[in-house]
Design a protein around this motif. Structure first.
Motif, mmCIF file in Angstrom:
data_model
loop_
_atom_site.group_PDB
_atom_site.id
_atom_site.type_symbol
_atom_site.label_atom_id
_atom_site.label_comp_id
_atom_site.label_asym_id
_atom_site.label_seq_id
_atom_site.Cartn_x
_atom_site.Cartn_y
_atom_site.Cartn_z
ATOM 1 N N ARG A 164 0.836 -1.198 0.000
ATOM 2 C CA ARG A 164 0.000 0.000 0.000
ATOM 3 C C ARG A 164 0.883 1.266 0.000
ATOM 4 N N GLY A 165 1.848 1.304 0.920
ATOM 5 C CA GLY A 165 2.734 2.461 0.988
ATOM 6 C C GLY A 165 3.543 2.622 -0.288
ATOM 7 N N GLY A 166 3.915 1.492 -0.882
ATOM 8 C CA GLY A 166 4.687 1.542 -2.110
ATOM 9 C C GLY A 166 3.872 2.075 -3.277
ATOM 10 N N VAL A 167 2.605 1.678 -3.343
ATOM 11 C CA VAL A 167 1.740 2.206 -4.404
ATOM 12 C C VAL A 167 1.593 3.714 -4.234
ATOM 13 N N ASP A 168 1.409 4.156 -2.978
ATOM 14 C CA ASP A 168 1.367 5.599 -2.717
ATOM 15 C C ASP A 168 2.624 6.274 -3.253
ATOM 16 N N ALA A 169 3.770 5.664 -2.956
ATOM 17 C CA ALA A 169 5.041 6.257 -3.363
ATOM 18 C C ALA A 169 5.118 6.363 -4.884
ATOM 19 N N LEU A 170 4.714 5.287 -5.566
ATOM 20 C CA LEU A 170 4.795 5.310 -7.032
ATOM 21 C C LEU A 170 3.858 6.365 -7.604
ATOM 22 N N HIS A 173 17.946 11.871 2.670
ATOM 23 C CA HIS A 173 18.637 11.360 3.861
ATOM 24 C C HIS A 173 17.811 10.287 4.559
ATOM 25 N N PHE A 174 16.546 10.605 4.875
ATOM 26 C CA PHE A 174 15.875 9.625 5.724
ATOM 27 C C PHE A 174 15.428 8.398 4.948
ATOM 28 N N HIS A 175 15.289 8.530 3.617
ATOM 29 C CA HIS A 175 15.051 7.301 2.868
ATOM 30 C C HIS A 175 16.324 6.458 2.805
ATOM 31 N N TYR A 176 17.467 7.130 2.759
ATOM 32 C CA TYR A 176 18.721 6.366 2.759
ATOM 33 C C TYR A 176 18.901 5.588 4.046
ATOM 34 N N VAL A 177 18.535 6.190 5.191
ATOM 35 C CA VAL A 177 18.707 5.418 6.422
ATOM 36 C C VAL A 177 17.567 4.428 6.629
ATOM 37 N N LEU A 178 16.348 4.827 6.278
ATOM 38 C CA LEU A 178 15.228 3.936 6.585
ATOM 39 C C LEU A 178 15.107 2.795 5.583
ATOM 40 N N ILE A 179 15.425 3.042 4.324
ATOM 41 C CA ILE A 179 15.345 1.928 3.370
ATOM 42 C C ILE A 179 16.587 1.064 3.482
ATOM 43 N N CYS A 185 16.778 6.137 -7.371
ATOM 44 C CA CYS A 185 15.647 6.937 -6.917
ATOM 45 C C CYS A 185 16.099 8.041 -5.970
ATOM 46 N N PHE A 186 16.904 7.704 -4.997
ATOM 47 C CA PHE A 186 17.121 8.666 -3.915
ATOM 48 C C PHE A 186 18.401 9.463 -4.016
ATOM 49 N N PHE A 187 19.423 8.948 -4.719
ATOM 50 C CA PHE A 187 20.646 9.740 -4.790
ATOM 51 C C PHE A 187 20.406 11.092 -5.455
ATOM 52 N N PRO A 188 19.670 11.147 -6.574
ATOM 53 C CA PRO A 188 19.431 12.464 -7.192
ATOM 54 C C PRO A 188 18.677 13.420 -6.274
ATOM 55 N N ILE A 190 14.574 10.867 -13.267
ATOM 56 C CA ILE A 190 15.497 9.786 -12.895
ATOM 57 C C ILE A 190 14.995 9.094 -11.633
ATOM 58 N N SER A 191 14.609 9.916 -10.649
ATOM 59 C CA SER A 191 14.087 9.390 -9.392
ATOM 60 C C SER A 191 12.920 8.439 -9.628
ATOM 61 N N THR A 192 12.014 8.868 -10.489
ATOM 62 C CA THR A 192 10.828 8.056 -10.745
ATOM 63 C C THR A 192 11.202 6.722 -11.371
ATOM 64 N N VAL A 193 12.174 6.768 -12.284
ATOM 65 C CA VAL A 193 12.627 5.518 -12.896
ATOM 66 C C VAL A 193 13.142 4.569 -11.814
ATOM 67 N N GLY A 194 13.943 5.140 -10.904
ATOM 68 C CA GLY A 194 14.471 4.323 -9.818
ATOM 69 C C GLY A 194 13.367 3.743 -8.954
ATOM 70 N N ALA A 195 12.355 4.564 -8.668
ATOM 71 C CA ALA A 195 11.258 4.107 -7.819
ATOM 72 C C ALA A 195 10.576 2.899 -8.456
ATOM 73 N N PHE A 196 10.412 2.947 -9.769
ATOM 74 C CA PHE A 196 9.782 1.793 -10.420
ATOM 75 C C PHE A 196 10.692 0.579 -10.393
ATOM 76 N N GLY A 197 12.005 0.831 -10.424
ATOM 77 C CA GLY A 197 12.944 -0.276 -10.255
ATOM 78 C C GLY A 197 12.730 -0.969 -8.920
ATOM 79 N N MET A 198 12.558 -0.167 -7.873
ATOM 80 C CA MET A 198 12.295 -0.752 -6.565
ATOM 81 C C MET A 198 10.981 -1.518 -6.568
ATOM 82 N N GLY A 199 9.998 -0.960 -7.276
ATOM 83 C CA GLY A 199 8.718 -1.635 -7.380
ATOM 84 C C GLY A 199 8.877 -3.012 -8.011
ATOM 85 N N VAL A 200 9.683 -3.075 -9.089
ATOM 86 C CA VAL A 200 9.925 -4.358 -9.747
ATOM 87 C C VAL A 200 10.586 -5.321 -8.766
#
Lengths: 201, 644, 118, 312
Positions: free
Chosen positions: B68-74, B413-419, B461-464, B490-500
C-alpha cells in the motif's frame, strides 16, 4: 515451567508467572511515569496561558486540595496494610483494608468531581484556554486512573471472596497495590507542581 | 450524515480502490467458504497465542502495508515526473504523501520488525513463548485493527492530509475539519497501545525467560537489539499516546492545547511529536542493526567483532535518542543556545553508529563470505547506510540545516537510512529466517534478481534527491519547477525499479512455496544461535529440553558437543497457554469505539469503550491455566521432526 | 526488607507519618513562608521527590529480592524519572526560552500576557 | 556476480562524486547571493570534506573486505580466522576518530548558529531594513513599516543591506525560504521569529514557503527582487505614490484561504493587526472560520490558480 513452584517467600512471587507479571507491571509503571511527565510538561509549558478565563491562583483552594491529598495518602497507607495482611495470610484483614482503601479513593474522587464542577461554574473549563485544558487533562487523567483502579479492585475483591488467597489472586492484589501507590506518587507531584505552585505564582 | 459524505466520492482512483477492496474481500470470503476453511482460520490463526503464528501474521500484514505504501510512493513519483499530466491534484497528493509516511513507519516498518522479533527472540533465548502470550495476541490485534482503521480512511470519510507529522495548527479542528485527521489520530493510538504492550512483553521475556546459563552478555545480538528497542518503546510510546490524546481532545472536545484560539501552543505538538518521533527512528533502526549483525556473523562464518562494543553502542544510541529531538525543528527559532545544544548531541550519535559500522567491517576481516541473498542485503546496507548517515550528520549541523530543512535533501537522507537500514533488514531477515518459519528457503536466484532491482532502483531513486534538494526543491509539493524535472524523472525511474524488485520478491514467495526443496533439518544455514537448534517446522512448544548454555553462539558449541534440544532423559511435561478468541474480540470492539470517535459519534464510542472494559473484566475472571503437553507426545513430535 | 513475619507494619507507619509531615511542610513552605518564589518551587519539588521515594521504597517493595526481578523495578523507575526530567525540563527549555529575542518593542508578547496575571 | 558487487559500488561512488563536483555551481544552495547563504555554503562545504573522507574510507575498506574475503576455491587458510572477537586498541581508535570529527564539526557549527542570529558583519554601516513577512493560507504579505508600504507575493530589497525579517503567520505554520540568500525559519501565528538575510548581487530570486501547510502549499511562492539602493528607493516611492492604501476590509478579504496575484499598497496591515503578537494570533481564524474546510481543487496546469506577476 510453572510446575517449579517455590515453597517459601511471599505467595505472589512463588510462581514464574507471578514474578513475570509483577515485573511486567513495574515496567508498565515506568511507561506510566513517562505518560504523566508528558502531561506535566504540557502543563508547565502552557502555564499562565489562561486567556480570558480566571487564573489558577484565584480558584485553587488550599483546604480542599489538602483534604484530597490526605485522603489519597491515607488510602496508600491502608493499601500497604492490606498487603501486609495478605503476607501474614489473613484474607479477612486483606479484604477489610482493601475496602477501606477503596472508600478513601471514592472520597477523593468525590472531592475531585466537586472541584471540577466548581471551577466550571467559575468559568474555567476544558475549552476555555490552553492552561485550563492542560489542567483538566492532567488532573482528569489521574482521576480516570483512580476510577479504573477502583473498578479493578472491586473485581479482585470478588475473586478473593470466591477463591481465597492463591498465588494467582495474591499476585493480582499485589499488582493493584503497586498501581495504587503509584497513583499516590503521581498525586504528590500534581499537588506540588499544580496546586501549590499554582497558588504561589 | 448522507451516504455521499460518508464515502469518498468523485475520484476515479478511489473508485478503483473501492472496487478492488470489494473484489479482494469477496474473493477471500469465497475461497474460505469454498475450501471450508473458516473453522481452520479461527482455530489456527485468529485465536492463536503462539508467538510464531502471531509473528507470521505481523509479517503478512506488514507486507500488505508495504504494498500500500509503495503504491502511494509510485503515485507520487508519477505525479512528480509528469506534473503536467494532472495525475493527482494538490489535495489528493497531500493525502497520498501523508498516508505513505504514516503507513511506512507505523504500519510497515515497526510491525515487520516486531513480527521478526516475535518469531525469533523466544527461539534465540530458548523460551517456550512470550512472557504474556495473551497480551501478545492483544498487541497484534490492536496493531491490525489500527492499521485497518487508518487504511479504510481513503474510501470512508477521507484520508488525513496534514503530513505524517500532522503538525498543528494545520491538523487542528479549525484548519482541518472533518474525519480525515481523526483517522490518523485513532489509527495511531490503537496501534500504539499494542506496540507499548509488545515492548513490555519483550522486555520481560528477555529478562526472565532466557535458557538456563545464558547471561545477558551471552545473548545473541538480535535479542540485545530487541531488548534495547523495547526499552525505547516503553519510554517513548507513552509520549505519543499523550500527544495523540491531546490532539484528539482538541479536535473532538474543543480543548485548546494546539489551537490558535485560547492561547493554545501549536508548536507544543511538534515538540511532543518529535520527543516520541526521534526515539521512534531508533526503534526501527536498532533491530535492523541486530538483524544485520546476525546475518553477517553467520555468512562471514566468523563471530561478531567487538560484541560488547556493539551492545554498548546500541545502549548509548538508545540513550542519546532521547536527547536530540529538537533537530527536527531547528528552524523554529528556538534560539542559538537551544540549537547549539541539540546540534552537538545529534552529531554525537554518529560516534556509536560509526563504531558499529567499523565493527561490521572488522567482522568481515579474515572471514569467509558466502554470498547468499540475505548476506547481499546485509552487505549492501553498509555503504548505503553510510551515505545516509553522513548526510544525517550534515543535517544535524543546525546552521546548515536551515538550508536543508524541508527540502528533498532531507527526504533523500531519511530514505537512505530507513530503506537501506530498516527495509533492507526486513528483507534480509525474512530471507534468512524464512526456512525457520515456513520449512523451505526462498529461491536464491530469484532472490538475487529482486535484490539487484531493488538496490539499484533505490540508489537511482534517492541519490538524485540530494541534489534536487540542494537546488531548492521543498518536500511535499505536487508541482515542480522545470529545472528540477530531469532529476525527478530519474528518481521516478528508480522508484519503479524498486517496485519491480518488490514484485519479484513477492513472486519468489509464491515460487518457493511451489518449488523449493523442503528443509529436513532445522539448521538451514549452519547457524550459530539457538533458533537453529530447533527442528523445522518448529514444534509449537519450541524446545523439548535445553542444555546448560555457557558463552555466546550457543548453538555452535552445542553442535561441537553433539547436544540437541531433545534430551530424552530430561523430558518433562510442558505447560502451554490455550488459544483464545478474547484478544481479537476485545480489540475489534475497541476498534469499533475508535471508528465511532473518528466520526465523533460519542454515544457509540462510549458503548464501545464500555464493551472493551467488559471484555477486560471477563479476562480478569478467566482462570484458564492452559494445558500440559505430555512427555509421550513430545517424544512423538520430536522423533518425527528429527527423523529418528 | 519484607516485613511479613512481623505483626506491626512499622515501616508503613513510619512512611505514612513521614508523608503527612512532608506534605504539611510543603504547604507551609508554599503558603506560610516568605521565601522567594524560585526557592519555594525548588523546596517543594524536592519535598515531593522525597515523598515519591517514600512511596517507592517503603510502600511498594521496590527492592525486594524475592521478587526475582533483580534491579529491574529500580532501574525502570530511575530511568522513568530521568526521562521525566528530560521531558519536562527539555520542553520548557525549547518551548518557553526560545522565543525571546532582543530587539524593538515587539518582544515577548506571550511572556507579558502570561505573567500579567501573576 | 561477486566481482560485480565491488564494481557497482565503485561506479556509484564515481558517478556521485562527478555529479557533486559538476553540480556545485548550479545548485542554488551552492550558488549563494548573499553573506548568509555564503556562510551556510562554507559550512556545508567544510562538512562535506569530512563526509567524503569517511565515505571513501568506508567504501575502500568495504570493497577490500568483500573482495578479499569472499568464499572461493583455493583460498589461503591463513586468511580465515573465525575466532577474532575484538581488539581493544583498534576499537578505541575508531571511537576516538569519529569523536574528533564531531568536535571538528561542532565548533564552526555553533559559531555559525550564533552568527546567524544577528545582522551580518558586512552590513553594519546601516541599520537593518525591517520587513514583516506574514504568511496566510497561501500567500505572503510583506510589510515595510518604515516605508509604510505593503506587498503581496513579491518582495523588493536593496542589496548590501541587512534585511531583518520578522516572521509570523495569520494561520497555519509556514517557513520563509529564499535559498539563494540563506536558510529558512518558521512563521507561526502568535509568535514572532526573526531571520536576517542579505543580498549582495542584484537579481531576481525564488522565495517560497517550504513548510507544508495545506492544499495551496506548492503555490505559495514569491519572487525576490534584489536591486541597488537607488532603484529600491525609486520603487518604494512609486508604490507610495501610485498604489492605494490597504483597508482593513480588503485585508480581511485577502486573508481568506486561497491564492492571490501580486499586489502592492501604500500602507500596511500592521496598523490594525500584527499576527506575531498574542492578540493577533486568532484574527484570521475568527473571520474565516468556515473557509478553511473548503477545497480549492488545485491542479497543476490550471493557470488561473497561479499567482500572476502584475502591479510592479
Amino acid at each position: 515451567m510453572s510446575t517449579h513452584e517455590l515453597k517459601t517467600g511471599p505467595l505472589e512471587y512463588r510462581t514464574q508467572e507471578g514474578q513475570m507479571s509483577i515485573l511486567g507491571f513495574w515496567i508498565f509503571l515506568g511507561a506510566e511515569v513517562v505518560l504523566f511527565s508528558t502531561l506535566f510538561a504540557t502543563y508547565a509549558v502552557l502555564f499562565g496561558r489562561t486567556a480570558d478565563a480566571p487564573v489558577p491562583a484565584d480558584l485553587f483552594e488550599p483546604g480542599i486540595t489538602l483534604v484530597m491529598t490526605f485522603l489519597l495518602l491515607t488510602s496508600s497507607f491502608t493499601c500497604g496494610l492490606a498487603i501486609h495482611q495478605m503476607r501474614a495470610g489473613s484474607l479477612k484483614g486483606l479484604i477489610t483494608w482493601l475496602v477501606i482503601t477503596l472508600g478513601l479513593g471514592l472520597g477523593f474522587l468525590g472531592f475531585e468531581i466537586y472541584e471540577f464542577i466548581h471551577y466550571a461554574h467559575e468559568g474555567a473549563t476544558l475549552q476555555s484556554s490552553s492552561f485550563w485544558s492542560a489542567f483538566f487533562v492532567l488532573a482528569g487523567t489521574h482521576g480516570v486512573h483512580v476510577t479504573l483502579g477502583i473498578g479493578w479492585a472491586v473485581l479482585l475483591i470478588i475473586q478473593l471472596v470466591k477463591r481465597g488467597l492463591t498465588p494467582v489472586t495474591s499476585r493480582k492484589v499485589f499488582v493493584i497495590s503497586l498501581y495504587w501507590h503509584f497513583l499516590d506518587v503521581i498525586w504528590i507531584f500534581i499537588f506540588t507542581s499544580v496546586y501549590l505552585i499554582g497558588m504561589v505564582v | 450524515m448522507q451516504l455521499d459524505e460518508f464515502f469518498v466520492t468523485g475520484e476515479p482512483l478511489i473508485y478503483g480502490g473501492m472496487v478492488s477492496i470489494v473484489l479482494v474481500t469477496s474473493a477471500i470470503i469465497f475461497l474460505l467458504t469454498y475450501l471450508k476453511r473458516w473453522g481452520w482460520l479461527w482455530r489456527e490463526w485468529l485465536t492463536t497465542v503462539d508467538h510464531k503464528k502471531i509473528g507470521i501474521m505481523y509479517i503478512l500484514s506488514a507486507l500488505a502495508m508495504l504494498f500500500r505504501g509503495g503504491v502511494d510512493a509510485l503515485m507520487m513519483r508519477v505525479q512528480l515526473a509528469f506534473p503536467n499530466m494532472n495525475f493527482l491534484n494538490s489535495q489528493h497528493y497531500n493525502e497520498i504523501f501523508t498516508t505513505h509516511g504514516t503507513v511506512m513507519i507505523i504500519f510497515m516498518a515497526m510491525p515487520f520488525l516486531v513480527g521478526l522479533m516475535n518469531i525469533i527472540v523466544p527461539l534465540q533465548i530458548g523460551a517456550r513463548d512470550f512472557a504474556f502470550p495473551f497480551v501478545n495476541a492483544v498487541s497484534f490485534w490492536s496493531f491490525f485493527f489500527g492499521a485497518m482503521l487508518f487504511n479504510i480512511s481513503f474510501v470512508i470519510g477521507g484520508s488525513p492530509d496534514a503530513g505524517w507529522t500532522s503538525y498543528t495548527p494545520l491538523a487542528g479542528a479549525a484548519l482541518s475539519p472533518g474525519p480525515g485527521q481523526n483517522f490518523y489520530l485513532m489509527g495511531l493510538q490503537l496501534a500504539g497501545i499494542g506496540t507499548l504492550a509488545t515492548g513490555i512483553n519483550l522486555m520481560v521475556t528477555i529478562l526472565k525467560m532466557r535458557a538456563p546459563g545464558m547471561k545477558m552478555f551471552d545473548m545473541p545480538i538480535f535479542t540485545w537489539s530487541t531488548l534495547v528497542t523495547s526499552f525505547i518503546i516503553i519510554f517513548a510510546f507513552p509520549i505519543l499516546t499523550v500527544a495523540l490524546a491531546l490532539l484528539t481532545i482538541d479536535r473532538i472536545f474543543g480543548s485548546q492545547f494546539f489551537t490558535l484560539t485560547g492561547e493554545g501552543m501549536p508548536m507544543m505538538w511538534a515538540n511532543l511529536f518529535w520527543m516520541w518521533g526521534h526515539p521512534e527512528v531508533y526503534i526501527v533502526i536498532l533491530p535492523a542493526f541486530g538483524i544485520f549483525s546476525e546475518i553477517i556473523a553467520t555468512f562471514a562464518r566468523k563471530q561478531l567483532f567487538g560484541y560488547k562494543a556493539m551492545v554498548w553502542s546500541m545502549i548509548l544510541i538508545a540513550g542519546l535518542s532521547f536527547l536530540v529531538w529538537v533537530h527536527h525543528f531547528f528552524t523554529m527559532g528556538a534560539g542559538a543556545l537551544v540549537n547549539s545544544v541539540f546540534s552537538v548531541s545529534t552529531m554525537l550519535i554518529a560516534v556509536p553508529t560509526g563504531v558499529k559500522i567499523f565493527n561490521w567491517l572488522a567482522t568481515l576481516y579474515k572471514s569467509r563470505i558466502q554470498m547468499t541473498t540475505a548476506m547481499m542485503w546485509s552487505l549492501a546496507f553498509i555503504p548505503s547506510f553510510v551515505i545516509g548517515g553522513v548526510t544525517g550528520v550534515m543535517l544535524g549541523m543546525a546552521a546548515a540545516d536551515y538550508q536543508f530543512h524541508n527540502s528533498y535533501f532531507l527526504i533523500a537522507h531519511f530514505h537512505y537510512v530507513l530503506i537501506a537500514g530498516t527495509v533492507f533488514a526486513c528483507f534480509a531477515g525474512l530471507v534468512y529466517w524464512y526456512p525457520k518459519m515456513f520449512g523451505h528457503k526462498l529461491n536464491e536466484r530469484i532472490g538475487k534478481h529482486s535484490f539487484w532491482w531493488f538496490l539499484i532502483g533505490f540508489h537511482v531513486c534517492f541519490f538524485p534527491q540530494y541534489f534536487v534538494g540542494l537546488d531548492g526543491m521543498p518536500r511535499r509539493v505536487f508541482a515542480i519547477l522545470p529545472e528540477w524535472m530531469p532529476l525527478n524523472v530519474i528518481s521516478t525511474v528508480g522508484a519503479f525499479g524498486m517496485g519491480v524488485g518488490f514484485v519479484i520478491f513477492v513472486y519468489n514467495i509464491y515460487y518457493s512455496y511451489r518449488y523449493s526443496k523442503r528443509e529436513e533439518k532445522g539448521d538451514a544455514w549452519d547457524g550459530r544461535t539457538l533458533e537453529w537448534a530447533t527442528p523445522t517446522p518448529v514444534p509449537f512448544y519450541n524446545f523439548a529440553t535445553l542444555p546448560e548454555i555457557n558463552g555466546r553462539d550457543a548453538f555452535l558449541s552445542m553442535k561441537k558437543n553433539n547436544e540437541t534440544t531433545f534430551d530424552e532423559e530430561r523430558l518433562e511435561p510442558i505447560h502451554m497457554p490455550s488459544n483464545t478468541g478474547q484478544p481479537i474480540i476485545m480489540m475489534a470492539i475497541l476498534a469499533f469505539a475508535s471508528f465511532a470517535l473518528v466520526f465523533e459519534w460519542i454515544g457509540l464510542a462510549v458503548i464501545g469503550l464500555i464493551g472493551t472494559l467488559i471484555m477486560m473484566g471477563i479476562r480478569s475472571f478467566d482462570y484458564d491455566d492452559g494445558y500440559h503437553v505430555e512427555v509421550d507426545e513430545i517424544k512423538k513430535i520430536e522423533r518425527s521432526a528429527r527423523g529418528l | 526488607m519484607s516485613k511479613n513475619t512481623k505483626h506491626v507494619p512499622v515501616q508503613h507507619i513510619i512512611g505514612f507519618l513521614l508523608s503527612i509531615v512532608l506534605t504539611l511542610l510543603a504547604v507551609w513552605a508554599a503558603l506560610g513562608s516568605n521565601l522567594p518564589v524560585a526557592w519555594i518551587i525548588i523546596a517543594i519539588m524536592a519535598l515531593a521527590i522525597i515523598q515519591a521515594g517514600i512511596q517507592l521504597f517503603m510502600f511498594m517493595h521496590m527492592t525486594e529480592s524475592s521478587s526475582g526481578g533483580g534491579h529491574v523495578p529500580w532501574n525502570m523507575m530511575f530511568h522513568g524519572f530521568v526521562l521525566a526530567a528530560i521531558i519536562v525540563a527539555g520542553s520548557l527549555f525549547t518551548m518557553s526560552f526560545g522565543f525571546h529575542h532582543d530587539h524593538g518593542s515587539h518582544t515577548d508578547h506571550q511572556e507579558e500576557s502570561s505573567h500579567q496575571h501573576d | 556476480m561477486k566481482h560485480m558487487t565491488k564494481n557497482k559500488w565503485f561506479s556509484f561512488f564515481l558517478i556521485g562524486a562527478v555529479m557533486l563536483l559538476s553540480g556545485c555551481n548550479q545548485l542554488v544552495v551552492f550558488d549563494p547571493k548573499g553573506p548568509v547563504a555564503q556562510s551556510q555554503k562554507d559550512l556545508i562545504m567544510y562538512s562535506l570534506i569530512f563526509m567524503m573522507i569517511i565515505v571513501v574510507v568506508v567504501f575502500v575498506l568495504f570493497a577490500f573486505m568483500v573482495y578479499k574475503f569472499r568464499d572461493r576455491p583455493n583460498r589461503k587458510s591463513s586468511d580465515y580466522d573465525p575466532d577474532i572477537h575484538g581488539n581493544t586498541m583498534i576499537e578505541i581508535i575508531w571511537t576516538v576518530i569519529p569523536l574528533a570529527i564531531v568536535i571538528a564539526l561542532s565548533i564552526p557549527t555553533v559559531q555559525t548558529i550564533y552568527d546567524l542570529e544577528k545582522p551580518s558583519a558586512e552590513g553594519t554601516d546601516e541599520e537593518p531594513l525591517v520587513i514583516y513577512a506574514t504568511s496566510a493560507d497561501w500567500k505572503w504579505f510583506f510589510s515595510y513599516p518604515e516605508q509604510n508600504i505593503e506587498t503581496v507575493n513579491y518582495l523588493h530589497i536593496p542589496t548590501g543591506r541587512d534585511i531583518e525579517f520578522r516572521l509570523s503567520s495569520a494561520d497555519s505554520m509556514a517557513a520563509l525560504w529564499i535559498p539563494a540568500l540563506g536558510g529558512q525559519k518558521y512563521n507561526m501565528a502568535g509568535m514572532e521569529t526573526v531571520l536576517y538575510l542579505q543580498a549582495d548581487e542584484p537579481g531576481v530570486y525564488d522565495g517560497r514557503n517550504s513548510n507544508f501547510n495545506g492544499e495551496g502549499f506548492a503555490k505559495q511562492t514569491f519572487k525576490v527582487h534584489a536591486e541597488s539602493k537607488e532603484q529600491f528607493e525609486d520603487w518604494v516611492q512609486s508604490i507610495q505614490i501610485e498604489k492605494p492604501a490597504l483597508t482593513q476590509e480588503q485585508y480581511d478579504t485577502l486573508l481568506e484561504p486561497g491564492l492571490t496575484n501580486t499586489m502592492a499598497f501604500s500602507s500596511t496591515h500592521l496598523q490594525w493587526v500584527d499576527h506575531g503578537t498574542n492578540e493577533g494570533r486568532d484574527y484570521s481564524i475568527e473571520r474565516h472560520e468556515d473557509a478553511y474546510g473548503k477545497l480549492l481543487h488545485l491542479e497543476n496546469i490550471n493557470k488561473s490558480n497561479q499567482p500572476q506577476e502584475v502591479g510592479e
